[in-house]
Design a protein around this motif. Structure first.
Motif, PDB file in Angstrom:
ATOM      1  N   THR A   4      -3.560  -8.931   6.262  1.00 33.24           N
ATOM      2  CA  THR A   4      -2.745  -9.797   5.422  1.00 33.24           C
ATOM      3  C   THR A   4      -2.258  -9.002   4.230  1.00 33.24           C
ATOM      4  OG1 THR A   4      -4.078 -11.716   6.067  1.00 33.24           O
ATOM      5  CG2 THR A   4      -2.735 -11.946   4.090  1.00 33.24           C
ATOM      6  N   ALA A   5      -0.950  -9.086   3.946  1.00 32.23           N
ATOM      7  CA  ALA A   5      -0.403  -8.400   2.778  1.00 32.23           C
ATOM      8  C   ALA A   5      -1.074  -8.955   1.528  1.00 32.23           C
ATOM      9  CB  ALA A   5       1.102  -8.596   2.716  1.00 32.23           C
ATOM     10  N   TYR A   6      -1.529  -8.066   0.675  1.00 35.21           N
ATOM     11  CA  TYR A   6      -2.233  -8.466  -0.540  1.00 35.21           C
ATOM     12  C   TYR A   6      -1.402  -8.147  -1.783  1.00 35.21           C
ATOM     13  CZ  TYR A   6      -6.129  -8.745  -3.873  1.00 35.21           C
ATOM     14  OH  TYR A   6      -6.937  -9.058  -4.931  1.00 35.21           O
ATOM     15  N   THR A   7      -0.950  -6.906  -1.887  1.00 35.74           N
ATOM     16  CA  THR A   7      -0.075  -6.516  -2.992  1.00 35.74           C
ATOM     17  C   THR A   7       1.085  -5.701  -2.447  1.00 35.74           C
ATOM     18  OG1 THR A   7      -1.207  -4.434  -3.467  1.00 35.74           O
ATOM     19  CG2 THR A   7      -2.001  -6.406  -4.624  1.00 35.74           C
ATOM     20  N   TYR A   8       2.186  -5.683  -3.206  1.00 35.45           N
ATOM     21  CA  TYR A   8       3.344  -4.869  -2.854  1.00 35.45           C
ATOM     22  C   TYR A   8       4.091  -4.531  -4.134  1.00 35.45           C
ATOM     23  CZ  TYR A   8       7.993  -3.568  -1.266  1.00 35.45           C
ATOM     24  OH  TYR A   8       9.176  -2.904  -1.087  1.00 35.45           O
ATOM     25  N   ASP A   9       4.356  -3.255  -4.342  1.00 39.28           N
ATOM     26  CA  ASP A   9       5.132  -2.788  -5.483  1.00 39.28           C
ATOM     27  C   ASP A   9       6.491  -2.333  -4.973  1.00 39.28           C
ATOM     28  OD1 ASP A   9       6.357  -1.370  -7.545  1.00 39.28           O
ATOM     29  OD2 ASP A   9       4.505  -0.404  -8.185  1.00 39.28           O
ATOM     30  N   PRO A  10       7.568  -3.071  -5.269  1.00 37.31           N
ATOM     31  CA  PRO A  10       8.884  -2.718  -4.740  1.00 37.31           C
ATOM     32  C   PRO A  10       9.420  -1.391  -5.287  1.00 37.31           C
ATOM     33  CG  PRO A  10       9.073  -4.562  -6.256  1.00 37.31           C
ATOM     34  CD  PRO A  10       7.610  -4.296  -6.065  1.00 37.31           C
ATOM     35  N   THR A  11       8.924  -0.955  -6.425  1.00 39.94           N
ATOM     36  CA  THR A  11       9.376   0.315  -6.991  1.00 39.94           C
ATOM     37  C   THR A  11       8.846   1.492  -6.181  1.00 39.94           C
ATOM     38  OG1 THR A  11       9.416  -0.670  -9.190  1.00 39.94           O
ATOM     39  CG2 THR A  11       9.435   1.731  -9.082  1.00 39.94           C
ATOM     40  N   THR A  12       7.565   1.448  -5.827  1.00 38.90           N
ATOM     41  CA  THR A  12       6.957   2.559  -5.075  1.00 38.90           C
ATOM     42  C   THR A  12       6.883   2.286  -3.576  1.00 38.90           C
ATOM     43  OG1 THR A  12       4.718   1.660  -5.352  1.00 38.90           O
ATOM     44  CG2 THR A  12       5.515   3.191  -7.037  1.00 38.90           C
ATOM     45  N   ARG A  13       7.176   1.018  -3.175  1.00 42.66           N
ATOM     46  CA  ARG A  13       7.070   0.586  -1.773  1.00 42.66           C
ATOM     47  C   ARG A  13       5.667   0.881  -1.221  1.00 42.66           C
ATOM     48  NH1 ARG A  13      11.247   3.697  -1.826  1.00 42.66           N
ATOM     49  NH2 ARG A  13      10.692   4.968  -0.036  1.00 42.66           N
ATOM     50  N   SER A  14       4.660   0.570  -2.023  1.00 45.68           N
ATOM     51  CA  SER A  14       3.272   0.749  -1.611  1.00 45.68           C
ATOM     52  C   SER A  14       2.467  -0.458  -2.075  1.00 45.68           C
ATOM     53  CB  SER A  14       2.695   2.034  -2.211  1.00 45.68           C
ATOM     54  OG  SER A  14       2.699   1.952  -3.619  1.00 45.68           O
ATOM     55  N   GLY A  15       1.233  -0.563  -1.635  1.00 43.35           N
ATOM     56  CA  GLY A  15       0.405  -1.688  -2.028  1.00 43.35           C
ATOM     57  C   GLY A  15      -0.912  -1.698  -1.284  1.00 43.35           C
ATOM     58  N   HIS A  16      -1.430  -2.892  -1.061  1.00 49.56           N
ATOM     59  CA  HIS A  16      -2.704  -3.081  -0.364  1.00 49.56           C
ATOM     60  C   HIS A  16      -2.571  -4.201   0.664  1.00 49.56           C
ATOM     61  CE1 HIS A  16      -4.122  -1.055  -3.985  1.00 49.56           C
ATOM     62  NE2 HIS A  16      -5.221  -0.744  -3.297  1.00 49.56           N
ATOM     63  N   VAL A  17      -3.342  -4.090   1.720  1.00 51.98           N
ATOM     64  CA  VAL A  17      -3.518  -5.189   2.666  1.00 51.98           C
ATOM     65  C   VAL A  17      -4.990  -5.560   2.655  1.00 51.98           C
ATOM     66  CG1 VAL A  17      -1.616  -4.455   4.162  1.00 51.98           C
ATOM     67  CG2 VAL A  17      -3.940  -3.691   4.682  1.00 51.98           C
ATOM     68  N   LEU A  18      -5.290  -6.772   3.107  1.00 51.96           N
ATOM     69  CA  LEU A  18      -6.669  -7.203   3.290  1.00 51.96           C
ATOM     70  C   LEU A  18      -6.947  -7.255   4.782  1.00 51.96           C
ATOM     71  CD1 LEU A  18      -7.028 -10.158   0.766  1.00 51.96           C
ATOM     72  CD2 LEU A  18      -7.910  -7.833   0.532  1.00 51.96           C
ATOM     73  N   LEU A  19      -7.978  -6.528   5.199  1.00 56.02           N
ATOM     74  CA  LEU A  19      -8.414  -6.637   6.588  1.00 56.02           C
ATOM     75  C   LEU A  19      -9.023  -8.020   6.784  1.00 56.02           C
ATOM     76  CD1 LEU A  19     -10.067  -3.136   7.077  1.00 56.02           C
ATOM     77  CD2 LEU A  19      -7.692  -3.823   7.503  1.00 56.02           C
ATOM     78  N   ASP A  20      -9.216  -8.414   8.011  1.00 58.72           N
ATOM     79  CA  ASP A  20      -9.735  -9.756   8.288  1.00 58.72           C
ATOM     80  C   ASP A  20     -11.143  -9.980   7.730  1.00 58.72           C
ATOM     81  OD1 ASP A  20      -7.355 -10.514   9.423  1.00 58.72           O
ATOM     82  OD2 ASP A  20      -8.028 -10.182  11.482  1.00 58.72           O
ATOM     83  N   ASP A  21     -11.874  -8.893   7.443  1.00 58.64           N
ATOM     84  CA  ASP A  21     -13.196  -9.049   6.828  1.00 58.64           C
ATOM     85  C   ASP A  21     -13.119  -9.074   5.300  1.00 58.64           C
ATOM     86  OD1 ASP A  21     -12.778  -6.419   6.078  1.00 58.64           O
ATOM     87  OD2 ASP A  21     -14.516  -5.612   7.151  1.00 58.64           O
TER      88      ASP A  21
END
Length: 67
Positions: A4-21
């Motif tokens: 699941t997408a957790y964070t997204y920074d449109p400037t750097t096009r990077s972020g974090h996802v959350l695994l199902d756990d």
């Protein structure tokens, strides 16, 4: 693998996802660009490809999960 997408920074096009756990895993610009996405909203289900495991787990592709 799905996450699941957790964070997204449109400037750097990077972020974090959350695994199902619930584990947060960062993704970089290259992984985001490999999926061909233009943006990502927190809460969206995504498909990710990874390499490595444990602390060396690295996301190589982020794309939207479709049925």
């Amino acid at each position: 693998m799905q996450a699941t997408a957790y964070t997204y920074d449109p400037t750097t096009r990077s972020g974090h996802v959350l695994l199902d756990d619930g584990t947060p895993v960062p993704y970089d610009t290259a992984a985001f660009d490999a999926g061909g996405l233009l943006l990502l909203r927190p809460g969206q289900r995504v498909r990710i490809e990874t390499e490595g495991e444990g602390d060396a787990l690295r996301i190589t592709l982020v794309t939207l999960q479709t049925l």
